[in-house]
Every structure is written in C-alpha cells, then in structure tokens.
Design a protein around this motif. Structure first.
Motif, mmCIF file in Angstrom:
data_model
loop_
_atom_site.group_PDB
_atom_site.id
_atom_site.type_symbol
_atom_site.label_atom_id
_atom_site.label_comp_id
_atom_site.label_asym_id
_atom_site.label_seq_id
_atom_site.Cartn_x
_atom_site.Cartn_y
_atom_site.Cartn_z
ATOM 1 N N GLY A 231 0.830 -1.227 -0.110
ATOM 2 C CA GLY A 231 -0.013 0.082 -0.006
ATOM 3 C C GLY A 231 0.851 1.261 -0.071
ATOM 4 O O GLY A 231 0.357 2.288 -0.880
ATOM 5 N N GLU A 232 1.809 1.335 0.674
ATOM 6 C CA GLU A 232 2.538 2.457 1.025
ATOM 7 C C GLU A 232 3.586 2.833 -0.534
ATOM 8 O O GLU A 232 4.131 4.025 -0.598
ATOM 9 C CB GLU A 232 3.849 2.397 2.075
ATOM 10 N N HIS A 233 3.644 1.812 -1.268
ATOM 11 C CA HIS A 233 4.289 1.968 -2.748
ATOM 12 C C HIS A 233 3.400 2.189 -3.637
ATOM 13 O O HIS A 233 3.921 2.756 -4.848
ATOM 14 C CB HIS A 233 5.189 0.568 -3.099
ATOM 15 N N ARG A 234 2.077 1.806 -3.648
ATOM 16 C CA ARG A 234 1.206 1.835 -4.668
ATOM 17 C C ARG A 234 1.001 3.314 -5.330
ATOM 18 O O ARG A 234 0.916 3.681 -6.578
ATOM 19 C CB ARG A 234 -0.266 1.589 -4.167
ATOM 20 N N HIS A 235 1.111 4.416 -4.400
ATOM 21 C CA HIS A 235 0.922 5.640 -4.837
ATOM 22 C C HIS A 235 2.354 6.533 -4.673
ATOM 23 O O HIS A 235 2.240 7.702 -4.395
ATOM 24 C CB HIS A 235 -0.128 6.406 -4.060
ATOM 25 N N GLN A 236 3.262 5.774 -4.645
ATOM 26 C CA GLN A 236 4.658 6.415 -4.425
ATOM 27 C C GLN A 236 5.025 7.493 -5.766
ATOM 28 O O GLN A 236 4.832 6.950 -6.856
ATOM 29 C CB GLN A 236 5.744 5.311 -4.292
ATOM 30 N N PRO A 237 5.530 8.673 -5.324
ATOM 31 C CA PRO A 237 5.976 9.509 -6.297
ATOM 32 C C PRO A 237 6.777 8.961 -7.182
ATOM 33 O O PRO A 237 7.704 8.244 -6.547
ATOM 34 C CB PRO A 237 6.164 10.734 -5.709
ATOM 35 N N LEU A 238 6.920 9.225 -8.495
ATOM 36 C CA LEU A 238 7.928 8.592 -9.418
ATOM 37 C C LEU A 238 9.045 9.449 -9.516
ATOM 38 O O LEU A 238 9.273 10.490 -9.934
ATOM 39 C CB LEU A 238 7.378 8.772 -11.003
ATOM 40 N N ARG A 239 10.038 8.955 -8.439
ATOM 41 C CA ARG A 239 11.251 9.733 -8.410
ATOM 42 C C ARG A 239 12.656 8.481 -7.864
ATOM 43 O O ARG A 239 12.080 7.341 -7.909
ATOM 44 C CB ARG A 239 11.408 10.635 -7.081
ATOM 45 N N LEU A 240 13.581 9.036 -8.217
ATOM 46 C CA LEU A 240 14.849 7.968 -8.051
ATOM 47 C C LEU A 240 14.871 7.825 -6.766
ATOM 48 O O LEU A 240 14.460 8.771 -5.859
ATOM 49 C CB LEU A 240 16.122 8.740 -8.545
ATOM 50 N N PRO A 241 15.261 6.558 -6.351
ATOM 51 C CA PRO A 241 15.470 6.326 -4.707
ATOM 52 C C PRO A 241 16.525 7.184 -4.022
ATOM 53 O O PRO A 241 17.535 7.608 -4.660
ATOM 54 C CB PRO A 241 15.877 4.704 -4.683
ATOM 55 N N ARG A 242 16.226 7.452 -2.864
ATOM 56 C CA ARG A 242 17.097 8.479 -2.129
ATOM 57 C C ARG A 242 18.069 7.751 -1.401
ATOM 58 O O ARG A 242 19.056 8.335 -0.572
ATOM 59 C CB ARG A 242 16.340 9.280 -1.304
ATOM 60 N N THR A 243 17.881 6.300 -1.005
ATOM 61 C CA THR A 243 18.905 5.571 -0.258
ATOM 62 C C THR A 243 20.020 5.286 -1.643
ATOM 63 O O THR A 243 19.804 4.793 -2.538
ATOM 64 C CB THR A 243 18.109 4.234 0.301
ATOM 65 N N PRO A 244 21.371 5.080 -0.843
ATOM 66 C CA PRO A 244 22.326 4.699 -1.701
ATOM 67 C C PRO A 244 22.468 3.512 -2.363
ATOM 68 O O PRO A 244 23.115 2.832 -2.929
ATOM 69 C CB PRO A 244 23.460 5.092 -1.180
ATOM 70 N N LEU A 245 21.763 2.357 -1.466
ATOM 71 C CA LEU A 245 21.932 0.786 -1.544
ATOM 72 C C LEU A 245 21.499 0.603 -3.152
ATOM 73 O O LEU A 245 22.245 -0.168 -3.597
ATOM 74 C CB LEU A 245 21.110 0.161 -0.572
ATOM 75 N N PRO A 246 20.475 0.613 -3.861
ATOM 76 C CA PRO A 246 20.258 0.293 -5.135
ATOM 77 C C PRO A 246 21.429 0.890 -6.015
ATOM 78 O O PRO A 246 21.784 0.130 -7.186
ATOM 79 C CB PRO A 246 18.950 0.752 -5.440
ATOM 80 N N TYR A 247 21.817 2.024 -5.840
ATOM 81 C CA TYR A 247 22.920 2.623 -6.889
ATOM 82 C C TYR A 247 24.249 1.648 -6.470
ATOM 83 O O TYR A 247 24.937 1.574 -7.458
ATOM 84 C CB TYR A 247 23.259 3.928 -6.530
ATOM 85 N N LEU A 248 24.697 1.431 -5.179
ATOM 86 C CA LEU A 248 25.603 0.658 -4.983
ATOM 87 C C LEU A 248 25.609 -0.751 -5.689
ATOM 88 O O LEU A 248 26.670 -1.419 -6.211
ATOM 89 C CB LEU A 248 25.849 0.497 -3.290
ATOM 90 N N ILE A 249 24.360 -1.420 -5.549
ATOM 91 C CA ILE A 249 24.256 -2.587 -6.176
ATOM 92 C C ILE A 249 24.256 -2.576 -7.699
ATOM 93 O O ILE A 249 24.811 -3.450 -8.279
ATOM 94 C CB ILE A 249 22.810 -3.260 -5.645
ATOM 95 N N GLY A 250 23.777 -1.197 -7.868
ATOM 96 C CA GLY A 250 23.862 -0.992 -9.637
ATOM 97 C C GLY A 250 25.327 -0.846 -9.915
ATOM 98 O O GLY A 250 25.644 -1.277 -11.132
ATOM 99 N N VAL A 251 26.051 -0.391 -9.172
ATOM 100 C CA VAL A 251 27.686 -0.415 -9.629
ATOM 101 C C VAL A 251 28.361 -1.798 -9.488
ATOM 102 O O VAL A 251 29.016 -2.012 -10.490
ATOM 103 C CB VAL A 251 28.472 0.621 -8.535
ATOM 104 N N MET A 252 27.797 -2.637 -8.808
ATOM 105 C CA MET A 252 28.384 -3.926 -8.716
ATOM 106 C C MET A 252 27.763 -4.621 -9.937
ATOM 107 O O MET A 252 28.455 -5.362 -10.654
ATOM 108 C CB MET A 252 27.439 -4.662 -7.358
ATOM 109 N N ALA A 253 26.438 -4.330 -10.513
ATOM 110 C CA ALA A 253 26.103 -5.186 -11.604
ATOM 111 C C ALA A 253 26.444 -4.727 -12.903
ATOM 112 O O ALA A 253 27.035 -5.200 -13.806
ATOM 113 C CB ALA A 253 24.495 -4.890 -11.533
ATOM 114 N N LEU A 254 27.175 -3.332 -12.925
ATOM 115 C CA LEU A 254 27.941 -2.472 -13.943
ATOM 116 C C LEU A 254 29.125 -3.163 -14.192
ATOM 117 O O LEU A 254 29.396 -3.540 -15.441
ATOM 118 C CB LEU A 254 27.905 -1.318 -13.831
ATOM 119 N N ALA A 255 29.963 -3.278 -13.216
ATOM 120 C CA ALA A 255 31.189 -4.032 -13.050
ATOM 121 C C ALA A 255 31.097 -5.507 -13.384
ATOM 122 O O ALA A 255 32.136 -5.892 -14.080
ATOM 123 C CB ALA A 255 31.884 -3.602 -11.609
#
Length: 387
Positions: free
Chosen positions: A191-215
């Motif tokens: 429920g808390e995500h259903r009407h979540q505004p469309l914006r980039l995550p503010r937590t660094p964790l997904p970006y760090l995992i993204g760096v791991m996937a990129l490498a």
C-alpha cells in the motif's frame, strides 16, 4: 505435491517461459540485422547507430516499467510489455526506410528493457513467495532462448525470408505466452508503494548494487564483442577458432546459471558472489596472459563460470532492498547494469587502439574487485539468515 506446491511450480515455470521468449526474440534479432542492412542498403556505420538506438530505447523504458511494477505489480507490467514486444520483429521487417527502421528498433529496444525489468521483478516475487532462489536459472532460460533464436534465425531467414521468419517467431512466442500468462504470479504492490511518487530512490543501496551489476556486466560485454578479435589479431588464431572465445564463455555461463540457484541456496548469496567473482577474475587473467589461443579460450570459459551468477544475484538483491518498491530498485540496477553492455564495446574499441587486448582483459579482471568489495550488499538476495 501439495496444491500450493503445484501452484508455486507453475509460477516458477511461467516466469521462466517469459525469459525464454525474451531471449528467443533478442536472439532472432542478431541474424535479422544483416538481412535488414541488405534490404534497406544500410552501411555499417548506420547499422551501428541502429544498434545504439536499441540500447538507448532499452535504457529509456526501464525506469518507466520499474515505476509500473511499483504501482501495479510485476504481473501487470510484464503482460503489457510482452504483448507489445511479441510482434516487434514484424514491425522491423516491414520498415520501408532506414529512418523507419531506426524508429522501430528504438521501440524494440525500449520494450526489451521494459520486459526485462518486469520479468526480473516477477522472478523476484516468485523467489519471495517460494523462499527459494530461481533467478539464475531464469537467466539460463534466457540464454537458451537466445541460443535458439540466433542459431535457427539465420537459416530460417535464408530459407523463408525475413518477414516470414519474423511472423514465425511471433507466433511461437505468442503461443508460449498464451500458456504462461494464466500461471504468472499475481503480485500486488504494498500500500505504501502503490501511490509512491515517480522519483529516483534516495537511499544509496540500489545505486551501489547497480555499480556492482555494472562492473559484473562489462567483462561479459567485452568477451561478447572482442574475444574473437583478440584471439585472431593478437594470438594468431584462425577465424574458425576465434569464435570459440565467446562460445566457451556463453556455454559455461548457461550451464552455471542452471546450477546457480542450488549453489546460492546452499552457500548463501554473499559467499556465492565472492567465489564467483574470484573465478571470473582468474579466468580473465588466464585469458589475458595465455601463451596460446586454446589457453585463452579456456580462460574465457572459466570467466563464464564466474560471471554466470553475479548479475542474477545482484538483481535478486535489488528486488529485495528494504523499504523500497521492488520495481524501482530493479529498474535502477538493470539500467546501470545494462549500460555496461552498451558502453563496453565502444570504450574497449577506443582503448584497443592504444593498448593490447591482453592488457585490457587483465584490467577487466581487476575491475571485478568492485563487486568483490561490495559483495556484502548481496545479503538481501538471501532467504535465510546469514550471508
């Protein structure tokens, strides 16, 4: 088997079918490109721009479908993407001019990316529901589909013609999806995500995992695009042998992806990622320092064993970031990861004009220190305590 177990098995095979279909269409694109070049009298430079359009379209729509997963659930998003994606080879075959081909390829790439995010999100949902890893074998089914599409596509285009081949692939994919769709896991966003505004995550964790996937994905792209050139030009291998560099990597990757879920279930995501990274580093280093072509091919095969499960683990981890809608985390990581496949060929080509491929592959081995150092972040991919 209990009724719940049968339902879980059906959802697991349904999402695997989506991966196979996606791989089948993407694999069928490979032999279609030269046929389209001949039909429209397209030069190599224009064809390169078409391939770039495919990658740009893919990266552009990944965040859109990530948001759709967060709002409506992965089953809704993947059905939409798959229905639009299925006839895309027909559109490309009917394109009457290079500009029309560019437009259809751009949309094709976007739908590849959108379906990729949505089906990975559905695989994460099935993992969560069954509390058992399936992501690696899902990617194994993608590899099988890609192999089938690329392997049969050239002969089919030569025998049946470009348009008839596209229609045949479309009908096969439509039939598989018709069987799979009723059994997809219908996940609902919290429920808390259903009407979540469309914006980039503010937590660094997904970006760090993204760096791991990129490498993790850059070495895969480097082997796909440049292994044959390295073997032929620097090691003196004949053309018939040079193609075995990527073939060895792709073959071991496919096998290890089907074994990867059991390995991750037994040893945990973090330990599996660490060992996989070390194996990949050793394989790339062997390929870089090999004295003869066969040793380099063995190195690429060893690298494939390691690379196989690194990205599936990263995707599972991204889909389970605490406090973040699953599609949003996955869209960030898939976009960052697949940009490695998009950026690697040109960047490595630029570097190859200034240094040897052996130095480049050795450098890529060292690049894998990044996922090794970030491996603790993969603990969100586990379904048990510890890592």
């Amino acid at each position: 088997m209990t009724r719940a177990g049968q339902a879980g098995s059906r959802t697991r095979w349904a999402v695997s079918a989506l991966f196979f279909c996606n791989g089948l269409v993407v694999g069928s694109w490979a032999p279609k490109l030269p046929a389209m070049m001949a039909r429209l009298d397209i030069s190599e430079s224009v064809a390169g721009l078409l391939v770039l359009a495919l990658g740009v379209g893919s990266i552009c729509l990944m965040p859109v479908f990530g948001a759709l997963v967060a709002r409506r659930g992965s089953a809704h998003a993947v059905r939409l993407a798959a229905v639009l994606f299925t006839p895309s080879l027909v559109w490309i075959s009917l394109a009457p001019s290079p500009w029309a081909a560019a437009a259809t390829v751009l949309v094709f790439g976007g739908l590849i990316g959108g379906m990729d995010v949505a089906m990975n999100a559905n695989a994460v949902a099935v993992e969560r529901a069954r509390r058992r890893a399936i992501m690696s074998s899902c990617h194994g089914f993608w590899s099988l589909g890609g192999l089938a599409g690329a392997g049969i596509g050239g002969l089919a285009i030569q025998t049946l013609g470009e348009l008839t081949h596209a229609i045949a692939v479309t009908l096969v994919v439509a039939a598989i999806l018709a069987v799979a769709f009723p059994h997809l896991l219908r996940d609902s966003p919290a429920g808390e995500h259903r009407h979540q505004p469309l914006r980039l995550p503010r937590t660094p964790l997904p970006y760090l995992i993204g760096v791991m996937a990129l490498a993790s994905m850059i070495p895969e792209g480097a082997i796909l695009d440049w292994a044959a050139v390295y073997l032929q030009r620097e090691m003196g291998a004949p053309l018939a042998l040079a193609g075995w560099g990527f073939a060895a990597c792709a073959g071991t990757m496919a096998v290890m992806r089907f074994l990867g879920d059991g390995i991750r279930g037994r040893f945990g995501a973090v330990r599996t990622l660490r060992v996989s990274t070390l194996i990949a580093m050793a394989g790339l280093a062997l390929a870089a320092m090999a004295p003869v072509p066969w040793a380099a091919i063995a190195g690429f095969g060893l690298a494939g064993i390691g690379i196989a499960n690194m990205v599936p683990i990263a995707f599972s981890a991204a889909g389970n970031v605490p406090g973040l809608a699953h599609g949003v985390g996955l869209s960030v990581v898939t976009t960052m990861g697949y940009s490695g496949i998009l950026l690697a060929p040109g960047t490595i080509g630029f570097l190859a004009e200034r240094m040897s491929f052996s130095v480049i592959y050795l450098g890529l081995s060292l690049l894998l220190l990044v996922p090794l150092l970030l491996s603790r972040l993969a603990q969100t991919a586990d379904f048990r305590g510890g890592g």
